[in-house]
Design an enzyme around this catalytic site. Sequence first.
Site, PDB file in Angstrom:
ATOM      1  N   GLY A  46      -4.806  27.003  -7.306  1.00  0.00           N
ATOM      2  CA  GLY A  46      -3.440  27.286  -6.904  1.00  0.00           C
ATOM      3  C   GLY A  46      -2.806  26.163  -6.103  1.00  0.00           C
ATOM      4  O   GLY A  46      -1.681  25.750  -6.380  1.00  0.00           O
ATOM      5  N   ASP A  67     -14.061  20.191  -8.700  1.00  0.00           N
ATOM      6  CA  ASP A  67     -13.978  21.591  -9.126  1.00  0.00           C
ATOM      7  C   ASP A  67     -15.076  21.829 -10.150  1.00  0.00           C
ATOM      8  O   ASP A  67     -15.469  20.905 -10.858  1.00  0.00           O
ATOM      9  CB  ASP A  67     -12.611  21.910  -9.733  1.00  0.00           C
ATOM     10  CG  ASP A  67     -12.249  23.395  -9.636  1.00  0.00           C
ATOM     11  OD1 ASP A  67     -13.056  24.225 -10.095  1.00  0.00           O
ATOM     12  OD2 ASP A  67     -11.180  23.712  -9.085  1.00  0.00           O
ATOM     13  N   SER A  74      -6.150  34.889 -15.596  1.00  0.00           N
ATOM     14  CA  SER A  74      -5.544  35.326 -14.333  1.00  0.00           C
ATOM     15  C   SER A  74      -5.107  34.152 -13.466  1.00  0.00           C
ATOM     16  O   SER A  74      -4.347  34.325 -12.517  1.00  0.00           O
ATOM     17  CB  SER A  74      -6.526  36.208 -13.549  1.00  0.00           C
ATOM     18  OG  SER A  74      -7.658  35.466 -13.142  1.00  0.00           O
ATOM     19  N   ASN A  75      -5.592  32.934 -13.777  1.00  0.00           N
ATOM     20  CA  ASN A  75      -5.179  31.741 -13.029  1.00  0.00           C
ATOM     21  C   ASN A  75      -3.749  31.327 -13.338  1.00  0.00           C
ATOM     22  O   ASN A  75      -3.078  30.703 -12.508  1.00  0.00           O
ATOM     23  CB  ASN A  75      -6.083  30.554 -13.358  1.00  0.00           C
ATOM     24  CG  ASN A  75      -7.550  30.765 -13.030  1.00  0.00           C
ATOM     25  OD1 ASN A  75      -8.409  30.195 -13.678  1.00  0.00           O
ATOM     26  ND2 ASN A  75      -7.843  31.591 -12.039  1.00  0.00           N
ATOM     27  N   GLN A  77      -0.910  32.582 -13.552  1.00  0.00           N
ATOM     28  CA  GLN A  77       0.225  33.091 -12.778  1.00  0.00           C
ATOM     29  C   GLN A  77       0.620  32.122 -11.667  1.00  0.00           C
ATOM     30  O   GLN A  77       1.741  32.146 -11.183  1.00  0.00           O
ATOM     31  CB  GLN A  77      -0.154  34.479 -12.219  1.00  0.00           C
ATOM     32  CG  GLN A  77       0.685  35.006 -11.084  1.00  0.00           C
ATOM     33  CD  GLN A  77      -0.075  34.982  -9.762  1.00  0.00           C
ATOM     34  OE1 GLN A  77      -1.099  34.321  -9.623  1.00  0.00           O
ATOM     35  NE2 GLN A  77       0.441  35.716  -8.797  1.00  0.00           N
ATOM     36  N   ARG A  78      -0.292  31.225 -11.276  1.00  0.00           N
ATOM     37  CA  ARG A  78      -0.015  30.326 -10.150  1.00  0.00           C
ATOM     38  C   ARG A  78      -0.568  28.923 -10.331  1.00  0.00           C
ATOM     39  O   ARG A  78      -0.089  27.983  -9.697  1.00  0.00           O
ATOM     40  CB  ARG A  78      -0.585  30.916  -8.848  1.00  0.00           C
ATOM     41  CG  ARG A  78      -2.103  31.043  -8.863  1.00  0.00           C
ATOM     42  CD  ARG A  78      -2.621  32.036  -7.841  1.00  0.00           C
ATOM     43  NE  ARG A  78      -4.086  32.146  -7.930  1.00  0.00           N
ATOM     44  CZ  ARG A  78      -4.717  32.854  -8.854  1.00  0.00           C
ATOM     45  NH1 ARG A  78      -4.041  33.513  -9.778  1.00  0.00           N
ATOM     46  NH2 ARG A  78      -6.038  32.912  -8.871  1.00  0.00           N
ATOM     47  N   ASP A 135     -10.403  27.811  -1.131  1.00  0.00           N
ATOM     48  CA  ASP A 135     -10.051  29.192  -0.789  1.00  0.00           C
ATOM     49  C   ASP A 135     -11.203  29.905  -0.097  1.00  0.00           C
ATOM     50  O   ASP A 135     -11.265  31.134  -0.110  1.00  0.00           O
ATOM     51  CB  ASP A 135      -9.640  29.966  -2.043  1.00  0.00           C
ATOM     52  CG  ASP A 135     -10.764  30.020  -3.080  1.00  0.00           C
ATOM     53  OD1 ASP A 135     -11.829  29.424  -2.852  1.00  0.00           O
ATOM     54  OD2 ASP A 135     -10.560  30.662  -4.133  1.00  0.00           O
ATOM     55  N   ASN A 136     -12.118  29.149   0.515  1.00  0.00           N
ATOM     56  CA  ASN A 136     -13.236  29.807   1.194  1.00  0.00           C
ATOM     57  C   ASN A 136     -13.590  29.023   2.454  1.00  0.00           C
ATOM     58  O   ASN A 136     -13.394  27.808   2.536  1.00  0.00           O
ATOM     59  CB  ASN A 136     -14.448  29.929   0.277  1.00  0.00           C
ATOM     60  CG  ASN A 136     -15.020  28.586  -0.116  1.00  0.00           C
ATOM     61  OD1 ASN A 136     -15.842  28.012   0.602  1.00  0.00           O
ATOM     62  ND2 ASN A 136     -14.569  28.050  -1.258  1.00  0.00           N
ATOM     63  N   CYS A 193      -8.060  36.130  -2.547  1.00  0.00           N
ATOM     64  CA  CYS A 193      -6.841  36.373  -3.319  1.00  0.00           C
ATOM     65  C   CYS A 193      -7.102  37.336  -4.472  1.00  0.00           C
ATOM     66  O   CYS A 193      -6.216  38.089  -4.882  1.00  0.00           O
ATOM     67  CB  CYS A 193      -6.281  35.053  -3.851  1.00  0.00           C
ATOM     68  SG  CYS A 193      -5.575  34.000  -2.566  1.00  0.00           S
ATOM     69  N   CYS A 344     -13.577  50.225  -5.841  1.00  0.00           N
ATOM     70  CA  CYS A 344     -12.368  49.426  -5.636  1.00  0.00           C
ATOM     71  C   CYS A 344     -12.249  48.489  -6.830  1.00  0.00           C
ATOM     72  O   CYS A 344     -12.675  48.853  -7.929  1.00  0.00           O
ATOM     73  CB  CYS A 344     -12.429  48.667  -4.305  1.00  0.00           C
ATOM     74  SG  CYS A 344     -13.777  47.465  -4.196  1.00  0.00           S
TER      75      CYS A 344
END
Length: 386
Positions: A46, A67, A74-75, A77-78, A135-136, A193, A344
Site C-alpha cells: 500500500g 518484498d 484484495s491488494n 483496492q490500494r 505493516d508490522n 489491515c 471472526c
Amino acid sequence: MSEENLPALNNEEIARYSRHLILPEVGMEGQQRLKAASVLCIGAGGLGSPLALYLAAAGVGRIGIVDFDVVDVSNLQRQVLHGTSGVGTSKLNSARARLSDLNPHVQVDTYEEALNSDNALGIFADYDVIVDGTDNFPTRYLVNDACVLLDKPNVYGSIFRFEGQASVFNYRGGPCYRCLYEEPPPPGLIPSCAEGGVLGILPGIIGVIQATETVKIILGKGTSLSGRLMLYDALEMDFQQLKLRKNPECVICSDRATQTELIDYVQFCGAPSTEASEPQRFEEISVQDIARRREQGWQPFILDVRKQAEADIVTLGADTLIPHEEVGERLAEIPRDREILVHCKMGGRSAKAAQVLGRAGYEGVFNMTGGITAWATEIDTKLPTY
C-alpha cells in the site's frame, strides 16, 4: 557528491523532467542529484506502491525494493503499483515491470526475501535513503535500528483504517523511531489491515508524503519531518503535527546507547504479556472438524465477533453478532447451557473473545481456526472472501 561528479542528463531526460528543471529549487543540478541518488523501499504494498511510482517518475536513479509477497486480488483496492493481470505473481516482478515502463532511465533492484537481522545491514549499505513501507512492528524496529547503525535517514509511514502517520527518523541528529516508540505494543493489541480494514486511498496520501520527504532529503531543500510526527485523519480531512524530541536515554541512537547490533525483532515484539501467559480457556477447532461435527448433528451456539459491516459481506448464519471487544459486557446474551463456537474473519479476534468467555466460567467454548476465511476457502468455496 560534488557538482562536477553528478551524472549528466541526456536530451530525452531533459524533456522528461522539464517541469522539474524550471523549478529554481530543483534545476539541472537538483535533477542530477536525483539521478545520482539511491533509495530503498521496504515493501511493495500500500505505501510502497505510490512511493515507488513517484520516486521513479521523479527520476531517482536507483530504486531498490524488498518484498517477498505475491499479488492478491484484495491488494488491488490500494496497491496501485499492481494490476489485475499480475494477480498470483511476484510483487517484485509486477513492480519492476511497471516502474521500468514508467521510467526506463531508472535502475530497479529487487530483493525477494524476508528482511531480517542477517541481511538488513548488507541490503541497506548501498542506499542513500531508506523508506519504511511495512505493516508490522518487528520490521519497523529492524529498519529503524539498521538505519541508526548505518547512519541513514529512515522515512517512516504507517496506516490503519482512516488514519496515517509519517515522519523522518535518524536524520541530521534528529530522533529515531525508538525515541517515539521505545517498546512495541503487546502482541495482538493492534489489528492488521486485513482484520481492521483500510481506506484504499489512505496509503496513497501517506506514501506520497514519504516520497516528498525522500526527494527533499536528496535535494537538500525545504524542512523535513524530522522531529515531527504528522498525523492524518482522512474522515475529518485533518492534519496535525506532534513535536518529537531525541530521547537522551534511547538504547540505539543516544550517546548512552546500549544496543550496538541488530537483535531478534520477532522475539522483541512478541514478548508475552501477562494476559498472553494466562492458560488458554477454550479449544481450537478446524473448519474441517466443524463441518464433520455439524454433519453429525452438532448444533453449537454460533457467536460472530466481527463488525456488522463484515457480516454484511458474508455470514455463516450466526446466532448472534457481538464485536469482540464488547463480549465481556454482553455475557447475558450468550447462553451457558450450550457449547459455543466463536468465529471472526481469521481467528484472532475470536480467540480473544473465547478467552473472555472461558475466563467468565463458560465451558465448551471453541474457536474456529482460520475464521470465516478458512471456511470460505476450504469448506464452502461459493462464499466470498474479503
